[in-house]
Design an enzyme around this catalytic site. Structure first.
Site, PDB file in Angstrom:
ATOM      1  N   TYR A   1       0.803  -1.226   0.000  1.00 52.95           N
ATOM      2  CA  TYR A   1       0.000   0.000   0.000  1.00 52.95           C
ATOM      3  C   TYR A   1       0.837   1.278   0.000  1.00 52.95           C
ATOM      4  CZ  TYR A   1      -3.359   3.443   1.920  1.00 52.95           C
ATOM      5  OH  TYR A   1      -4.142   4.547   2.139  1.00 52.95           O
TER       6      TYR A   1
ATOM      7  N   LYS B   1       0.934   5.304  -2.336  1.00 51.08           N
ATOM      8  CA  LYS B   1       0.661   6.640  -1.819  1.00 51.08           C
ATOM      9  C   LYS B   1       1.882   7.552  -1.945  1.00 51.08           C
ATOM     10  CE  LYS B   1      -3.614   5.942  -0.661  1.00 51.08           C
ATOM     11  NZ  LYS B   1      -4.707   6.664  -1.350  1.00 51.08           N
TER      12      LYS B   1
END
Length: 323
Positions: free
Chosen positions: A187, A191
């Site tokens: 993840y 970002k």
């Protein structure tokens, strides 16, 4: 409010704002709060049922439901052609004008230890968190610049008598873009990529502003929330490694409503990089906190090594005997 030189750098009354991932969580709260400030709101997400319910909630929160306009569009923005279709539909709905702001909130988290995560999950999260925003950014920036080119070609070249409110392109990243830890390898890089994209496009936007000085400039922003208490977060915790939960014990988290309010406050203050809580703000802005985070990292490293000694090379206590 409409004057960009005022204290509010993000006036939305009467503006048309597109929110991806606007059917739930942070995106829905952003839509409600912007509607409450007078914005015309368009929400985009995959689930038509959720969209229909969400657009009514946004309408109910509107400053003036009789004059404001609302639209929901189902789309899978991980497909490169879908943002093009979506923006074309919005321009048609908006009397031939592109939206004033696009806020990319769509995304998902599938945490897991690196070697235990299927490669397909890495690809899926990059598509959901990064490429969906990149595709939308590419489409809306091309639309804004093409509109500026047409306007310049047909204008007399006279300078506008009053300042022109800029367009805003907003990405939603995460605290983990600044500082990641065990369990977020699928993840966090997605970002961090958004943060880097914003940095690059923010400078590139100067090129277009200089080339088309009588047209709205393009302002880039990235929001950096930490934990947001949503249904997606509850689902995330059902698959999250216990070692990751251990490292997150001191994370208080925020509701979607608080994250939305803090994000909007930062935009109104003219910030390009917007933190929604104190710890993220400190990590982002101060060298002292960077030094503190060195010790935080050291403490986390100790906890991870201790976990490995006690539970083996797995993330869940229930797998102890398999280690």
């Amino acid at each position: 409010m409409g004057n960009y030189l005022s204290s509010n750098h993000f006036p939305v009354d009467g503006k048309t704002i597109v929110i991806t991932g606007g059917s739930s969580g942070m995106g829905l709260s952003v839509g409600q709060q912007l509607a409450g400030k007078g914005a015309n709101v368009v929400i985009v997400a995959r689930d038509q049922g959720k969209l229909l319910h969400a657009i009514e909630e946004i309408r109910q929160a509107a400053k003036d439901p009789q004059t404001q306009r609302f639209l929901q569009l189902p789309a899978d923005l991980t497909v490169p052609t879908e943002p093009v279709r979506v923006i074309e539909e919005i321009v048609s709905w908006n009397s031939g004008n592109p939206p004033d702001t696009v806020w990319c909130c769509a995304g998902a988290s599938i945490p897991g230890l690196f070697i235990e995560t299927p490669l397909s999950d890495f690809q899926a999260q990059m598509n959901s968190n990064y490429f969906s925003s990149l595709y939308m950014a590419h489409t809306i920036m091309r639309t804004w610049i093409q509109t500026a080119q047409k306007n310049q070609a047909s204008s007399s070249g006279e300078k506008p008598s009053s300042p022109i409110a800029p367009h805003h392109l907003i990405f939603t990243a995460s605290f983990l873009a600044f500082y990641s830890f065990t369990g977020y390898s699928p993840y966090s890089p997605t970002k961090a990529a958004l943060r880097s994209l914003c940095d690059t496009l923010s400078q590139e936007a100067n090129l277009y502003a200089a080339a088309y000085p009588n047209e709205p400039a393009i302002r880039l922003h990235t929001i950096f929330p930490a934990t947001i208490f949503t249904a997606s977060y509850e689902l995330e915790n059902t698959i999250k490694a216990d070692v990751t939960k251990k490292l997150e014990e001191t994370d208080d988290g925020q509701t979607p409503e608080v994250v939305a309010a803090e994000s909007i406050k930062g935009l109104e203050s003219g910030l390009e990089l917007v933190s929604t809580n104190l710890i993220t703000s400190l990590v982002q802005r101060t060298w002292l906190m960077g030094l503190v985070m060195v010790f935080v990292r050291g403490d986390m490293d100790i906890k991870v090594r201790k976990w490995g000694r006690e539970h083996g090379a797995v993330g869940r206590k229930t797998d102890d005997k398999k280690a």
